[in-house]
Scaffold this motif. Structure first.
Motif, PDB file in Angstrom:
ATOM      1  N   ILE A 218       0.840  -1.209   0.000  1.00  0.00           N
ATOM      2  CA  ILE A 218       0.000   0.000   0.000  1.00  0.00           C
ATOM      3  C   ILE A 218       0.869   1.251   0.000  1.00  0.00           C
ATOM      4  N   VAL A 219       1.884   1.279   0.852  1.00  0.00           N
ATOM      5  CA  VAL A 219       2.798   2.430   0.885  1.00  0.00           C
ATOM      6  C   VAL A 219       3.497   2.585  -0.463  1.00  0.00           C
ATOM      7  N   MET A 220       3.894   1.463  -1.078  1.00  0.00           N
ATOM      8  CA  MET A 220       4.534   1.524  -2.387  1.00  0.00           C
ATOM      9  C   MET A 220       3.596   2.138  -3.425  1.00  0.00           C
ATOM     10  N   LEU A 221       2.326   1.745  -3.422  1.00  0.00           N
ATOM     11  CA  LEU A 221       1.352   2.276  -4.374  1.00  0.00           C
ATOM     12  C   LEU A 221       1.129   3.777  -4.157  1.00  0.00           C
ATOM     13  N   ILE A 222       1.120   4.189  -2.911  1.00  0.00           N
ATOM     14  CA  ILE A 222       0.968   5.619  -2.622  1.00  0.00           C
ATOM     15  C   ILE A 222       2.168   6.405  -3.159  1.00  0.00           C
ATOM     16  N   LEU A 223       3.363   5.851  -2.929  1.00  0.00           N
ATOM     17  CA  LEU A 223       4.572   6.540  -3.397  1.00  0.00           C
ATOM     18  C   LEU A 223       4.637   6.599  -4.919  1.00  0.00           C
ATOM     19  N   LEU A 224       4.086   5.579  -5.563  1.00  0.00           N
ATOM     20  CA  LEU A 224       4.068   5.588  -7.031  1.00  0.00           C
ATOM     21  C   LEU A 224       3.246   6.750  -7.571  1.00  0.00           C
ATOM     22  N   GLN A 225       2.236   7.166  -6.828  1.00  0.00           N
ATOM     23  CA  GLN A 225       1.413   8.300  -7.254  1.00  0.00           C
ATOM     24  C   GLN A 225       2.213   9.600  -7.275  1.00  0.00           C
ATOM     25  N   PHE A 226       3.302   9.627  -6.517  1.00  0.00           N
ATOM     26  CA  PHE A 226       4.159  10.810  -6.472  1.00  0.00           C
ATOM     27  C   PHE A 226       5.412  10.640  -7.331  1.00  0.00           C
ATOM     28  N   GLY A 227       5.385   9.586  -8.158  1.00  0.00           N
ATOM     29  CA  GLY A 227       6.505   9.364  -9.066  1.00  0.00           C
ATOM     30  C   GLY A 227       7.720   8.734  -8.423  1.00  0.00           C
ATOM     31  N   VAL A 230       9.748   1.947  -6.562  1.00  0.00           N
ATOM     32  CA  VAL A 230      10.317   1.025  -5.579  1.00  0.00           C
ATOM     33  C   VAL A 230      10.709  -0.263  -6.298  1.00  0.00           C
ATOM     34  N   GLU A 231      11.887  -0.796  -5.964  1.00  0.00           N
ATOM     35  CA  GLU A 231      12.326  -2.038  -6.600  1.00  0.00           C
ATOM     36  C   GLU A 231      11.524  -3.208  -6.057  1.00  0.00           C
ATOM     37  N   THR A 232      11.030  -4.038  -6.981  1.00  0.00           N
ATOM     38  CA  THR A 232      10.216  -5.191  -6.605  1.00  0.00           C
ATOM     39  C   THR A 232      10.874  -6.481  -7.091  1.00  0.00           C
ATOM     40  N   PHE A 371       4.998  -8.678  -7.518  1.00  0.00           N
ATOM     41  CA  PHE A 371       4.776  -7.251  -7.282  1.00  0.00           C
ATOM     42  C   PHE A 371       5.293  -6.821  -5.905  1.00  0.00           C
ATOM     43  N   LEU A 372       5.766  -7.767  -5.086  1.00  0.00           N
ATOM     44  CA  LEU A 372       6.185  -7.445  -3.725  1.00  0.00           C
ATOM     45  C   LEU A 372       7.483  -6.647  -3.722  1.00  0.00           C
ATOM     46  N   PRO A 373       7.570  -5.590  -2.902  1.00  0.00           N
ATOM     47  CA  PRO A 373       8.795  -4.778  -2.831  1.00  0.00           C
ATOM     48  C   PRO A 373       9.927  -5.517  -2.127  1.00  0.00           C
ATOM     49  N   LEU A 374      11.128  -5.341  -2.631  1.00  0.00           N
ATOM     50  CA  LEU A 374      12.290  -5.995  -2.033  1.00  0.00           C
ATOM     51  C   LEU A 374      12.602  -5.439  -0.657  1.00  0.00           C
TER      52      LEU A 374
END
Length: 558
Positions: A218-227, A230-232, A371-374
């Motif tokens: 969820i945090v990764m998806l939020i950060l993606l909205q701000f460009g 995150v490495e997955t 899709f899981l972040p490293l």
């Protein structure tokens, strides 16, 4: 029992004890299924994270949990153990995979399985009882420190192309790469780590691994909205499908049969093989220690009894078969096994169900797993490393234990971090043995009895007469014999006489003046047996043996 039948009799003792000798019903099946699902949820992310930490693609950790989880459960000797990839192996497997690739790692795993079966056949299953607690705590804490250090790279998103092999080199590389920290990876990792730390305080029986992963995503998806990317798993790892196309992340297919020694990158020759043999032996030793430690812990939790030699053979079979399906080294995992017991498991079938849950996730949810972040995977291993470090027990040892044990523990921990587990355990066991012998030797005392007269010295020896204590004891005794005609030794408190003690006794007898005789009374069984085997017989007017002290004193107290 004949040698050729030992392994056959011992294979699957846990299944026989839990499912055949004890009635198995629907109620127990539901309990095992529930426990298997619970542990499977824990094992899915951990298996992938441990494979990544070992230097291979994450699916190989899943293959290990599936294949080894079933094989070891059905052939081993512990009813509640959950086997699969574990954190303890990371420090050994990572250098192997970096130097020899996946094929070399699979071959080392296969060889370690052969060593494990041999250890089970020759009945080394009780090996764990002879490894002192300070040694175990030292090397497990050292492994935890090393694993935690290795996770900093992915947790912070650092750009490190080649991680050095030595621990000092790793620390230096991490410090040098700190300016390349990726804030997005760091925030995702911190969010997952925070959930893992706080989750046990909520007293919820459901494991915290899944919520930690969900929060990290969820945090990764939020950060993606701000460009902020995150490495997955999908962005780092790829695979080739049978039709030649390339995929990213984890392939959603069953483990395929492969030959571990077939490799385009590695040239197999005697040099390569001989280099892998000592590594495989190290892996087998660690597997034996880890699995038997786990079995002992589970015995205490469930009031059952494992078959140690059967467990070694089961672990060996699992590590032999798993590499043919892409599985890496496996052993019993203490944390997952404890969760298995707490979830209500009643037999090894719960481990089989756990493996089937992992298999279902591989086939059905591979795109999601990719899709899981490293950084979330690194957070999981940071918690594993913390639990391995046994910080509370370490602090207790530092406060309460004798200084000798503290020194051994710290040395083992340091050697594990700076060198490797084999050096640490070997040095620790040798040092612990020497210190133990020194302690025991100091327990051997000689006490002059009040019945002594001007002509007769009566001494009671209290303690074992082995090589470390006998020389000192007889030297002290010799200093007292001057002026006496009769020496009487009471051996009722001497439980042990070894070759060193026998040699010291012979020298003492030879050194006695001609006019002095020696009587030994009340010998225990082991010293008497040793003297008989050495053909030590009475010598007229020099050496006599008596069954009681009173018999030895007849005619000597006048």
């Amino acid at each position: 029992m004949k040698w050729h039948s030992i392994s056959i009799v011992q294979i699957g003792s846990a299944v026989r004890a839990a499912c055949i000798n004890t009635p198995y019903n629907r109620y127990r099946l539901i309990k095992d299924l529930t426990a298997g699902i619970t542990v499977g949820i824990i094992a899915i992310p951990l298996s992938m994270a441990l494979a990544i930490a070992s230097g291979v693609a994450p699916q190989h950790g899943l293959y290990t949990a599936i294949i080894a989880g079933i094989i070891i459960a059905l052939t081993g000797g512990s009813q509640f153990s959950i086997s699969g990839p574990t954190a303890a192996f990371v420090v050994i497997l990572y250098p192997v995979s970096m130097q020899y690739g996946l094929s070399g790692l699979l071959m080392a795993t296969l060889l370690s399985g052969i060593f494990l079966i041999f250890m089970g056949i020759i009945r080394l299953g009780r090996l764990i009882e002879y490894i002192p607690l300070p040694v175990v705590l030292g090397f497990t804490c050292g492994i935890g420190i090393t694993i935690a250090t290795m996770q900093i790279k992915d947790f912070l998103g650092l750009e490190i192309q080649d991680m050095p092999g030595s621990y000092i080199g790793k620390v230096g590389a991490i410090i040098h790469a700190l300016p390349t920290i990726q804030i997005a990876d760091f925030l995702v990792g911190c969010s997952s780590l925070l959930v893992l730390i706080l989750w046990p305080k909520l007293k919820i029986r459901f494991p915290g691994h899944l919520p930690a992963i969900v929060v990290g995503v969820i945090v990764m998806l939020i950060l993606l909205q701000f460009g902020l990317g995150v490495e997955t798993i999908g962005s780092r790892f790829s695979y080739i499908l049978p039709d030649g196309t390339e995929g990213h992340g984890i392939p959603s297919m069953l483990p395929e049969l492969i030959l571990p020694w077939q490799s385009e990158q590695l040239q197999w020759d005697w040099t390569t093989f001989s280099a892998l043999v000592p590594i495989a032996l190290t892996m087998a030793m660690l597997c034996a220690i880890e699995s038997l430690l786990c079995a002992v812990v589970l015995d205490e939790m469930t009031h059952t009894k494992h078959n140690s030699n059967s467990e070694l053979i089961g672990q060996g079979l699992g590590n032999i078969i798993a590499p043919f399906f892409g599985g890496i080294s496996a052993t019993a995992a203490i944390a997952r096994s404890a969760a298995n017991v707490k979830a209500g498991a009643t037999s090894p079938l719960s481990s089989c169900f756990h493996a089937l849950v992992v298999l279902l996730a591989l086939i059905s949810f591979a795109p999601i797993l990719s899709f899981l972040p490293l950084s979330t995977m690194a957070a999981l291993l940071l918690i594993v490393a913390w639990n391995m470090s046994e910080a509370k027990r370490i602090i207790y040892m530092l406060k309460r234990a004798p200084k000798d044990d503290i020194i051994i523990m710290i040395l083992c921990m340091s050697l594990t971090v700076l060198f490797d587990m084999v050096v640490a355990i070997t040095f620790g066991i040798v040092l612990a043995s020497l210190l133990f012998m020194r302690r025991i030797s100091r327990m051997t005392k000689i006490v002059q009895l009040p019945q002594s007269t001007d002509k007769t010295l009566i001494v009671r020896i209290n303690g074992p007469l082995f090589f470390a204590a006998a020389e000192k004891t007889f030297l002290e005794l010799y200093k007292r014999v001057n002026g006496y005609q009769h020496i009487v030794l009471q051996w009722d408190a001497v439980p042990l006489l070894d070759a060193g003690g026998l040699n010291a006794l012979s020298h003492f007898i030879e050194a006695l003046p001609p006019e002095v005789d020696l009587s030994i009374a009340e010998l225990q069984f082991q010293p008497l047996k040793t003297l008989a085997r050495a053909q030590v017989v009475p010598i007229e007017n020099k050496l006599m043996f008596y069954s009681t002290l009173n018999d030895a004193l007849v005619g000597k107290l006048d």
